[in-house]
Design a protein around this motif. Structure first.
Motif, PDB file in Angstrom:
ATOM      1  N   ASN A 113       0.837  -1.195   0.000  1.00  0.00           N
ATOM      2  CA  ASN A 113       0.000   0.000   0.000  1.00  0.00           C
ATOM      3  C   ASN A 113       0.874   1.248   0.000  1.00  0.00           C
ATOM      4  N   MET A 114       0.245   2.412  -0.151  1.00  0.00           N
ATOM      5  CA  MET A 114       0.964   3.671  -0.106  1.00  0.00           C
ATOM      6  C   MET A 114       1.805   3.762   1.167  1.00  0.00           C
ATOM      7  N   SER A 115       3.079   4.079   1.005  1.00  0.00           N
ATOM      8  CA  SER A 115       3.987   4.212   2.141  1.00  0.00           C
ATOM      9  C   SER A 115       3.726   5.517   2.867  1.00  0.00           C
ATOM     10  N   VAL A 116       3.437   5.424   4.161  1.00  0.00           N
ATOM     11  CA  VAL A 116       3.206   6.632   4.950  1.00  0.00           C
ATOM     12  C   VAL A 116       4.486   7.459   5.036  1.00  0.00           C
ATOM     13  N   ALA A 117       5.614   6.779   5.186  1.00  0.00           N
ATOM     14  CA  ALA A 117       6.895   7.495   5.263  1.00  0.00           C
ATOM     15  C   ALA A 117       7.177   8.241   3.965  1.00  0.00           C
ATOM     16  N   ALA A 118       6.923   7.574   2.829  1.00  0.00           N
ATOM     17  CA  ALA A 118       7.139   8.229   1.538  1.00  0.00           C
ATOM     18  C   ALA A 118       6.164   9.379   1.340  1.00  0.00           C
ATOM     19  N   LEU A 119       4.936   9.209   1.801  1.00  0.00           N
ATOM     20  CA  LEU A 119       3.946  10.280   1.692  1.00  0.00           C
ATOM     21  C   LEU A 119       4.376  11.497   2.509  1.00  0.00           C
ATOM     22  N   LYS A 120       4.812  11.249   3.725  1.00  0.00           N
ATOM     23  CA  LYS A 120       5.240  12.348   4.598  1.00  0.00           C
ATOM     24  C   LYS A 120       6.411  13.112   3.982  1.00  0.00           C
ATOM     25  N   ALA A 121       7.400  12.377   3.474  1.00  0.00           N
ATOM     26  CA  ALA A 121       8.570  13.022   2.866  1.00  0.00           C
ATOM     27  C   ALA A 121       8.177  13.833   1.632  1.00  0.00           C
ATOM     28  N   LYS A 122       7.256  13.287   0.827  1.00  0.00           N
ATOM     29  CA  LYS A 122       6.829  13.984  -0.383  1.00  0.00           C
ATOM     30  C   LYS A 122       6.031  15.235  -0.033  1.00  0.00           C
ATOM     31  N   LEU A 123       5.215  15.160   1.022  1.00  0.00           N
ATOM     32  CA  LEU A 123       4.440  16.321   1.463  1.00  0.00           C
ATOM     33  C   LEU A 123       5.346  17.444   1.957  1.00  0.00           C
ATOM     34  N   GLU A 124       6.370  17.071   2.709  1.00  0.00           N
ATOM     35  CA  GLU A 124       7.318  18.077   3.212  1.00  0.00           C
ATOM     36  C   GLU A 124       7.976  18.820   2.063  1.00  0.00           C
ATOM     37  N   LYS A 125       8.358  18.074   1.035  1.00  0.00           N
ATOM     38  CA  LYS A 125       9.001  18.682  -0.128  1.00  0.00           C
ATOM     39  C   LYS A 125       8.008  19.533  -0.914  1.00  0.00           C
ATOM     40  N   ALA A 126       6.780  19.024  -1.063  1.00  0.00           N
ATOM     41  CA  ALA A 126       5.767  19.752  -1.831  1.00  0.00           C
ATOM     42  C   ALA A 126       5.366  21.053  -1.144  1.00  0.00           C
ATOM     43  N   LYS A 127       5.382  21.058   0.172  1.00  0.00           N
ATOM     44  CA  LYS A 127       5.040  22.279   0.903  1.00  0.00           C
ATOM     45  C   LYS A 127       6.041  23.382   0.595  1.00  0.00           C
ATOM     46  N   VAL A 128       7.303  23.024   0.540  1.00  0.00           N
ATOM     47  CA  VAL A 128       8.346  23.999   0.230  1.00  0.00           C
ATOM     48  C   VAL A 128       8.191  24.502  -1.206  1.00  0.00           C
ATOM     49  N   GLN A 129       7.834  23.602  -2.102  1.00  0.00           N
ATOM     50  CA  GLN A 129       7.714  23.948  -3.521  1.00  0.00           C
ATOM     51  C   GLN A 129       6.381  24.601  -3.857  1.00  0.00           C
ATOM     52  N   GLY A 130       5.430  24.541  -2.921  1.00  0.00           N
ATOM     53  CA  GLY A 130       4.130  25.155  -3.157  1.00  0.00           C
ATOM     54  C   GLY A 130       3.203  24.362  -4.053  1.00  0.00           C
ATOM     55  N   ASN A 131       3.342  23.031  -4.077  1.00  0.00           N
ATOM     56  CA  ASN A 131       2.462  22.207  -4.911  1.00  0.00           C
ATOM     57  C   ASN A 131       1.894  21.018  -4.134  1.00  0.00           C
ATOM     58  N   LEU A 132       1.357  21.292  -2.962  1.00  0.00           N
ATOM     59  CA  LEU A 132       0.719  20.256  -2.150  1.00  0.00           C
ATOM     60  C   LEU A 132      -0.502  19.692  -2.876  1.00  0.00           C
ATOM     61  N   PRO A 133      -0.832  18.423  -2.642  1.00  0.00           N
ATOM     62  CA  PRO A 133      -1.998  17.838  -3.300  1.00  0.00           C
ATOM     63  C   PRO A 133      -3.303  18.349  -2.698  1.00  0.00           C
ATOM     64  N   LYS A 134      -4.320  18.433  -3.532  1.00  0.00           N
ATOM     65  CA  LYS A 134      -5.658  18.738  -3.029  1.00  0.00           C
ATOM     66  C   LYS A 134      -6.365  17.467  -2.578  1.00  0.00           C
ATOM     67  N   VAL A 135      -6.059  16.360  -3.273  1.00  0.00           N
ATOM     68  CA  VAL A 135      -6.676  15.069  -2.972  1.00  0.00           C
ATOM     69  C   VAL A 135      -5.602  13.987  -2.977  1.00  0.00           C
ATOM     70  N   VAL A 136      -5.650  13.106  -1.978  1.00  0.00           N
ATOM     71  CA  VAL A 136      -4.805  11.910  -1.937  1.00  0.00           C
ATOM     72  C   VAL A 136      -5.723  10.695  -1.973  1.00  0.00           C
ATOM     73  N   VAL A 137      -5.368   9.725  -2.816  1.00  0.00           N
ATOM     74  CA  VAL A 137      -6.182   8.515  -2.982  1.00  0.00           C
ATOM     75  C   VAL A 137      -5.361   7.291  -2.551  1.00  0.00           C
ATOM     76  N   PRO A 138      -5.433   6.913  -1.266  1.00  0.00           N
ATOM     77  CA  PRO A 138      -4.788   5.669  -0.835  1.00  0.00           C
ATOM     78  C   PRO A 138      -5.592   4.479  -1.373  1.00  0.00           C
ATOM     79  N   VAL A 139      -4.904   3.441  -1.805  1.00  0.00           N
ATOM     80  CA  VAL A 139      -5.547   2.265  -2.389  1.00  0.00           C
ATOM     81  C   VAL A 139      -5.336   1.066  -1.459  1.00  0.00           C
ATOM     82  N   HIS A 140      -6.431   0.444  -1.045  1.00  0.00           N
ATOM     83  CA  HIS A 140      -6.356  -0.724  -0.163  1.00  0.00           C
ATOM     84  C   HIS A 140      -6.075  -1.966  -1.010  1.00  0.00           C
ATOM     85  N   LEU A 141      -4.823  -2.124  -1.411  1.00  0.00           N
ATOM     86  CA  LEU A 141      -4.465  -3.198  -2.344  1.00  0.00           C
ATOM     87  C   LEU A 141      -4.730  -4.573  -1.742  1.00  0.00           C
TER      88      LEU A 141
END
Length: 388
Positions: A105-133
């Protein structure tokens, strides 16, 4: 050929559909609301809207959340393409978050790291779709906590997960999400032939999705721009779609829901038996989190290729040649030509790509007999006989 998935249609299911064929309503009758009520009762969500596919449910969910041009939707690369395409339908941009090496499934650690980077870049997601594989819930509590910190909405893609639980509560209750989507395709746990549903606890989101489901048309005077001309009157107040579910499908869904718990229990029996019978082979068996109860739509193994003489493709082909209908869920979305044309490339999501190079979905369905399961295990054991 033993299929990887197969519907279980009882005489009661058939009778329910035949009753509709003999009734006055083939669409937009009482069975749709009855199916919705069964989903509400099972999950504890406040609203359920049944539609003609889970893809349609994802689309109207994105629209209801206001996703559009200039926005970002993030999802997992290991999913069917619909989990990402729904963002493109709305004019948004799509990106991916790599998977957890254990749950897929979506990695929480990878999501957190990507969010931190996106916040700095100003392109945070409006919607996140986790998939219950495979039916195993994502760590929704952790993802929900991140949503409150970074301000994104959550659509749970629970296409595989009806009947599953997270912290002893039903998947679909939307405790940790804005909207949850189910699929009722024939290979899924409950089927309506084709069909899906979107569940939410928000009155506002439910009203918006109801409009988008049926042409953007309303008969509610409070939504109209003028007084109704008469009892026949309706207004189109949004640009909607014809995503309605037929009465035939809904009747089948109502009937199937009565056996949902037994369907999932049987899948757990088969899964435990696979775990035992495959324990000595050079494979990684499915990892189940203690805090969740999987719907077990799929049973995915991963080949330990460094211990096997045959390549992944050859193992797959030989199993198919033995009459075992294995499959592979899924090809990483970012490697599809349509997405590569957007700039995605191999190497972007290494865990997802490693998973794809090793994964095989073994047959798993309610009516699968122990004899059929024995055939699967025997064929796999024989194919993997040449161990390094």
């Amino acid at each position: 050929m033993i299929p990887y998935g197969k519907q279980d249609i009882s005489q009661a299911d058939i009778d329910a559909v035949v009753d509709v064929l003999k009734s006055d309503y083939l669409t937009q009758g009482p069975k749709g609301p009855l199916f919705e009520e069964s989903l509400i009762k099972y999950t504890g969500a406040q609203h359920a809207l049944v539609v003609n596919s889970a893809t349609s449910a994802l689309h109207i969910a994105c629209l209801a959340l206001g996703l559009g041009k200039g926005d970002w939707l993030w999802t997992s690369p290991i999913t069917f393409v619909a989990s990402a395409n729904c963002g493109l339908y709305c004019g948004a941009s799509v990106d991916f978050v790599d998977i957890d090496k254990n749950t897929y499934n979506m990695s929480v650690a990878a999501l957190k790291a990507k969010l931190e980077k996106a916040k700095v870049q100003g392109n945070l997601p409006k919607v996140v779709v986790p998939v219950h594989l495979c039916g195993q819930p994502c760590d929704m509590k952790a993802i929900h906590e991140l949503s409150r910190e970074y301000g994104f909405s959550i659509i749970e893609d629970a296409s595989h997960a009806i009947g599953g639980k997270f912290f002893e509560e039903p998947v679909g209750n939307c405790r940790y999400s804005d909207i949850t989507v189910f699929s009722f395709h024939p290979v899924k746990i409950v089927t309506t032939a084709e069909g899906g549903a979107a569940l939410t606890n928000s009155d506002e989101l439910a009203d918006k999705m109801a409009l988008y489901r049926s042409h953007g048309v309303t008969r509610s005077p409070e939504l109209m721009t003028e007084e109704p001309h008469g009892v026949w009157y309706y207004q189109q107040v949004e640009l909607g779609f014809n995503y309605r579910m037929t009465e035939l499908q809904a009747a089948l869904g109502v009937s199937q829901m009565q056996r949902l718990d037994s369907f999932v229990a049987r899948r757990h029996q088969l899964s435990k038996r696979y775990d035992t019978l495959l324990a000595g082979l050079p494979l990684l068996l499915p990892h189940q989190l203690e805090k969740s109860y999987s719907g077990l739509h799929l049973y995915v193994i991963r080949l330990k290729l460094d211990q096997i003489e045959l390549p992944h493709k050859e193992v797959f082909s030989r199993l198919r040649g033995r009459g075992i209908g294995v499959n592979l869920h899924y090809i990483p979305v970012h490697t599809q030509p349509y997405y590569k044309n957007m700039g995605f490339q191999y190497g972007d999501y290494p865990e997802a790509e490693k998973y794809y190079a090793e994964a095989i979905s073994l047959p798993m369905f309610h009516l699968m007999s122990e004899a059929q399961q024995g055939e699967v295990v025997a064929a796999l054991t024989d194919v993997l006989g040449g161990i390094k």
